[in-house]
Design an enzyme around this catalytic site. Structure first.
Site, PDB file in Angstrom:
ATOM      1  N   GLU A  47      14.227  -9.005  44.295  1.00  0.00           N
ATOM      2  CA  GLU A  47      14.973  -7.832  43.810  1.00  0.00           C
ATOM      3  C   GLU A  47      16.310  -7.791  44.559  1.00  0.00           C
ATOM      4  O   GLU A  47      16.574  -6.905  45.364  1.00  0.00           O
ATOM      5  CB  GLU A  47      14.162  -6.554  44.039  1.00  0.00           C
ATOM      6  CG  GLU A  47      14.755  -5.320  43.371  1.00  0.00           C
ATOM      7  CD  GLU A  47      13.984  -4.042  43.681  1.00  0.00           C
ATOM      8  OE1 GLU A  47      14.367  -2.978  43.156  1.00  0.00           O
ATOM      9  OE2 GLU A  47      12.998  -4.092  44.450  1.00  0.00           O
ATOM     10  N   HIS A  55       9.677  -7.373  39.787  1.00  0.00           N
ATOM     11  CA  HIS A  55      11.101  -7.548  39.469  1.00  0.00           C
ATOM     12  C   HIS A  55      11.456  -9.016  39.215  1.00  0.00           C
ATOM     13  O   HIS A  55      11.802  -9.392  38.112  1.00  0.00           O
ATOM     14  CB  HIS A  55      12.013  -6.942  40.542  1.00  0.00           C
ATOM     15  CG  HIS A  55      11.904  -5.471  40.654  1.00  0.00           C
ATOM     16  ND1 HIS A  55      12.393  -4.607  39.690  1.00  0.00           N
ATOM     17  CD2 HIS A  55      11.338  -4.682  41.611  1.00  0.00           C
ATOM     18  CE1 HIS A  55      12.141  -3.360  40.048  1.00  0.00           C
ATOM     19  NE2 HIS A  55      11.492  -3.379  41.204  1.00  0.00           N
TER      20      HIS A  55
END
Length: 511
Positions: A359, A384
């Protein structure tokens, strides 16, 4: 197997090879070569191998007619919600006929959610802060804190003066404006996000302050029970039938000041979910991914992992595994925690991991290498995975192992990883059919609700003009396939979802 996955790609590769050989082995015209390449891309795309039935084709035709009309209008006006900040685009999204269809769509499961960011903040303000014995204080830095107590909470250096909210509201001239100010402190929403949040440090500071602000409201035992129930209600209304929640399981307190431990919280999640299912029999339930913050020392994380092992042993149907939460750019890497994270394996205990990884915008650092380390530590999914497209070998490995990424587009935009969602790196992964699911992270803090807003951003922005009903169907089925449910539970879930899907298709095709 519920859904075709990367293990079945050899058949597709053979077909694509045959297509390629057909025009390399013969003198095709430019138009024929172009058509072959377009067909190849169509089959590679996420959902590209799905075959729609007659009703689905009719629904797809109507859906795509609306989508293309909206995108053509956006090209004319240059007003396109996925290219805008969500705070400024939300009202435009809500006018969209495509969005209305996506709200109707059975989306399966939400697999990437955080415990205290999933119920609309309006409920927290209008309901919870109006309950008896709710007190407010302002820290020396001007940050709000809340506590339920009778007669008053204990004072501290951070909160030397507590005020009963009921009395405070009597003293303010405009209660509506005061409640609106609470909302502003409970979310990141602002009319001018580019001005207010000038960089990632600023927005993350406010983001983490919000958790500190609302924690005292949510972790009051009567509110906690209602909050868990309300979270399921809001996602159920958005046609989501199952949730996996990253939960830190912070102490929950009673009016008397008594505190409950992690086991009490997990048992409460279990009991409230059972109660919700009694009145919503199609709802599958929830699972908890016990989490701790990646800012902590290795010894603390090691203890949290032992706690996770104990909770999973005691609540095997509720606790799915473990994760590390918090900002990757400023927290410890997975490599830093390697010894602690190896504790279950060394002890012969299975503790599934669901790591946040990648991320970040940075490349070639220990931060984006979290994706590699997550895979080495046998993560079940990647939270993510924003940086995955920059690591081709790691990407190929995750595909081979059939490990999906959990894509949360609005979160990525609001936290300033990407501004125009057409440029989100997952667009490349969607174009090649990489395993993935869509989720909403902390929708309440972003001023959203449920899962539909994120699906809209993916369908209209990230997926481009060619993302169609096949894309949506694949994403919904992926959310069931890649959940932490047992295979028998996935089969039951798929049957329930299929009935809802068929009704949805009939409604879209005929109305």
């Amino acid at each position: 197997m519920l859904v075709d996955g990367p293990s079945e790609w050899p058949a597709l590769r053979f077909l694509l090879l045959a297509v390629a050989m057909s025009f390399f082995g013969s003198a095709l015209s430019i138009d024929e070569t172009r058509a072959h390449l377009l067909l190849k891309e169509k089959m590679m795309r996420l959902g590209g191998r799905l075959v729609l039935n007659t009703k689905e084709e009719q629904a797809n035709e109507r859906l795509m007619m609306l989508k293309i009309a909206e995108m053509k209008e956006a090209m004319r006006t240059l007003i396109f919600p996925p290219s805008m900040h969500f705070f400024q685009a939300k009202h435009l999204i809500e006018r969209s006929q495509v969005f209305n269809i996506l709200r109707m769509m059975p989306k399966g499961a939400a697999l990437h959610l955080h415990d205290i960011g999933i119920v609309t903040m309006d409920w927290l303000v209008r309901n919870v802060t109006y309950r008896p014995h709710c007190h407010i204080c302002f820290t020396p830095k001007g940050i709000m804190q809340f506590r339920f107590a009778h007669p008053t909470p204990r004072t501290s250096e951070k909160c030397s003066k507590w005020i009963l909210l009921e009395d405070y509201r009597k003293r303010v001239q405009n209660v509506t404006e005061f409640d609106d100010s609470l909302l502003r402190n409970f979310t990141l929403v602002t009319q001018h996000p580019e001005v207010i949040y000038t960089n990632q440090n600023v927005v993350w500071s406010k983001f983490e302050t919000i958790f500190f602000t609302i924690s005292g409201l949510i972790h009051y035992a009567p509110v906690f029970r209602d909050y868990v129930f309300q979270s399921m209600q809001e996602f159920y209304e958005d046609n989501v039938l199952y949730m996996e929640i990253r939960a830190r399981l912070l102490p929950v307190y009673e009016l008397s000041g008594e505190h409950h431990d992690e086991e009490w919280s997990v048992k409460t999640y279990q009991e409230v979910a059972q109660k919700f299912v009694e009145t919503h029999p199609e709802f599958i339930g929830i699972k908890i991914i016990y989490s701790d913050h990646r800012s902590k020392d290795v010894a603390v994380i090691a203890e949290s992992i032992r706690t996770a092992m104990g909770l999973r042993t005691k609540f095997p149907t509720v606790v799915a595994g473990f994760d590390l939460v918090g900002r990757e750019d400023t927290g410890h890497s997975l490599q830093d925690y390697k010894e602690a994270l190896m504790i279950p394996a060394k002890g012969g205990v299975k503790l599934p991991y669901f790591f946040h990884a990648g991320e970040t915008d940075w490349q070639g650092t220990s931060i984006d290498r979290n994706i590699l380390d997550a895979l080495m530590l046998n993560t079940t999914r990647i939270g993510h995975g924003f940086a995955l497209s920059k690591h081709p070998a790691v990407r190929a490995y995750s595909w081979k192992k059939d490990i999906p990424i959990e894509v949360c587009p609005i979160s990525n935009q609001v936290l300033k990883l990407v501004s125009d969602l057409r440029n989100h790196p997952v667009a490349t992964l969607m174009a090649t059919g990489h395993p993935m699911v869509i989720s909403s992270d902390d929708p309440a803090i972003f001023g959203a609700k449920g899962l539909s807003y994120d699906f809209y951003e993916v369908f209209m922005g990230i997926g481009g003009m060619k993302a169609d009903l096949r894309t949506l169907k694949q994403l919904a089925m992926n959310s069931i396939k890649y959940s932490a449910l047992l295979e028998i539970e996935k089969n039951t879930f798929m049957e329930i979802w299929k009935k809802r899907w068929d009704k949805f298709i009939a409604d879209v095709a005929t109305k």
